[in-house]
Enzyme design. Sequence first.
Site, PDB file in Angstrom:
ATOM      1  CG  ASN A   1      -1.739   1.218   1.371  1.00 26.83           C
ATOM      2  OD1 ASN A   1      -1.787   2.056   0.456  1.00 26.83           O
ATOM      3  ND2 ASN A   1      -2.415   1.366   2.506  1.00 26.83           N
ATOM      4  CD1 TRP A   2       3.497   1.116  -2.862  1.00 25.79           C
ATOM      5  CD2 TRP A   2       3.439   2.260  -4.795  1.00 25.79           C
ATOM      6  NE1 TRP A   2       4.215   0.409  -3.805  1.00 25.79           N
ATOM      7  CE2 TRP A   2       4.192   1.090  -4.999  1.00 25.79           C
ATOM      8  CE3 TRP A   2       3.253   3.141  -5.859  1.00 25.79           C
ATOM      9  CZ2 TRP A   2       4.771   0.771  -6.223  1.00 25.79           C
ATOM     10  CZ3 TRP A   2       3.815   2.830  -7.087  1.00 25.79           C
ATOM     11  CH2 TRP A   2       4.572   1.653  -7.267  1.00 25.79           C
ATOM     12  CE  LYS A   3      -0.178   3.140   4.797  1.00 30.29           C
ATOM     13  NZ  LYS A   3      -0.148   3.207   6.246  1.00 30.29           N
TER      14      LYS A   3
ATOM     15  CG  HIS B   1      -5.980   1.800   5.036  1.00 30.07           C
ATOM     16  ND1 HIS B   1      -5.528   2.724   5.955  1.00 30.07           N
ATOM     17  CD2 HIS B   1      -4.965   0.917   4.861  1.00 30.07           C
ATOM     18  CE1 HIS B   1      -4.297   2.406   6.308  1.00 30.07           C
ATOM     19  NE2 HIS B   1      -3.925   1.321   5.660  1.00 30.07           N
TER      20      HIS B   1
ATOM     21  CD  GLU C   1      -3.023   5.350   6.702  1.00 33.07           C
ATOM     22  OE1 GLU C   1      -2.944   5.338   5.463  1.00 33.07           O
ATOM     23  OE2 GLU C   1      -2.149   4.870   7.450  1.00 33.07           O
TER      24      GLU C   1
ATOM     25  CD  GLU D   1      -3.501  -2.431   7.162  1.00 32.50           C
ATOM     26  OE1 GLU D   1      -2.362  -2.634   6.715  1.00 32.50           O
ATOM     27  OE2 GLU D   1      -4.174  -1.423   6.880  1.00 32.50           O
TER      28      GLU D   1
ATOM     29  N   GLY E   1       2.531   2.355  10.853  1.00 31.62           N
ATOM     30  CA  GLY E   1       3.479   3.463  10.719  1.00 31.62           C
ATOM     31  C   GLY E   1       4.186   3.818  12.011  1.00 31.62           C
TER      32      GLY E   1
ATOM     33  CB  SER F   1       5.322  -1.713  12.051  1.00 28.74           C
ATOM     34  OG  SER F   1       4.916  -0.381  12.340  1.00 28.74           O
TER      35      SER F   1
ATOM     36  N   GLY G   1       2.927  -1.059   4.308  1.00 32.31           N
ATOM     37  CA  GLY G   1       2.989   0.355   3.970  1.00 32.31           C
ATOM     38  C   GLY G   1       4.427   0.755   3.672  1.00 32.31           C
ATOM     39  N   GLY G   2       5.080   1.367   4.662  1.00 29.29           N
ATOM     40  CA  GLY G   2       6.407   1.948   4.482  1.00 29.29           C
ATOM     41  C   GLY G   2       7.408   1.051   3.770  1.00 29.29           C
TER      42      GLY G   2
END
Length: 259
Positions: free
Chosen positions: A13-15, A103, A105, A171, A177, A217, A238-239
Amino acid sequence: MSNGNRRPVAAGNWKMNLLRRDAEVLCQGLTGGLPAKLEGAGAADVVLFPTATLLTTVARQIQGSAISLGGQDMHPDASGAHTGDVSGPQLADAGCGWVLCGHSERRQDHGEDDALIGRKARAATDHGLLPLICLGESGNERRAEQTLAVLRRQLTAALASKPASFEIAYEPIWAIGTGEVATPEIAQQAHAFLRQTLAELVGEERAATTRILYGGSANPSNVADLIAQRDIDGFLVGGASLDSGKFLDIIDVCARHRG
Ligand code: 13P
């Protein structure tokens, strides 16, 4: 059923990150390194979820590779006056086979509620997309011992509109994050509960074949212990998915996994 019967998924997920040039470089790193990671091992599904503006760029880059494409969100309507939104048919037209629904977010930044997420999941399958339904508790909810009640509420609402197919991503918000990954035991407990709740909602057979991914994470140093758990079937990253080397290492762990 052990997770050996479910093909692992490594999803990135590149957000709201990357410009077109960065996306091209990242895709080239992935498509270049991927065959070596997948060959000789089991196999894994690999999916990228870029920002909507990058979808066509990524679709071009991954053409002919084993990588699939997904949108980060979609409106439940097929078209119409919804400024800033993207529809299921538009995602499919851009080359997507998957879409994230719910998600945390989106829930936080855009006030998305459980019922709306259910409508999105159903609309996704109506338009030929596979929804990856995201859910998870906040740190406060976990401290208040509300985790299982929250997961049950979110899962029940997401499936109320009866999407034809779906996968799940657990999640925990406190792990997203933050660098604070859920322990394998904590994640397994949540995944097992989700699978048991799925069995109540959609039957044993579908519960046994649904992939439940972990997100929060996830990185190359913690994924092996997580996927060794019985009910963990891959990762929504993510990251670490913004770094081709790290994401390839995660794919490698998924592809080599034997339940
Ligand atoms: P991080 O891997 O950056 O914690 O993000 C997890 C996530 O939200 C994936 O959807």
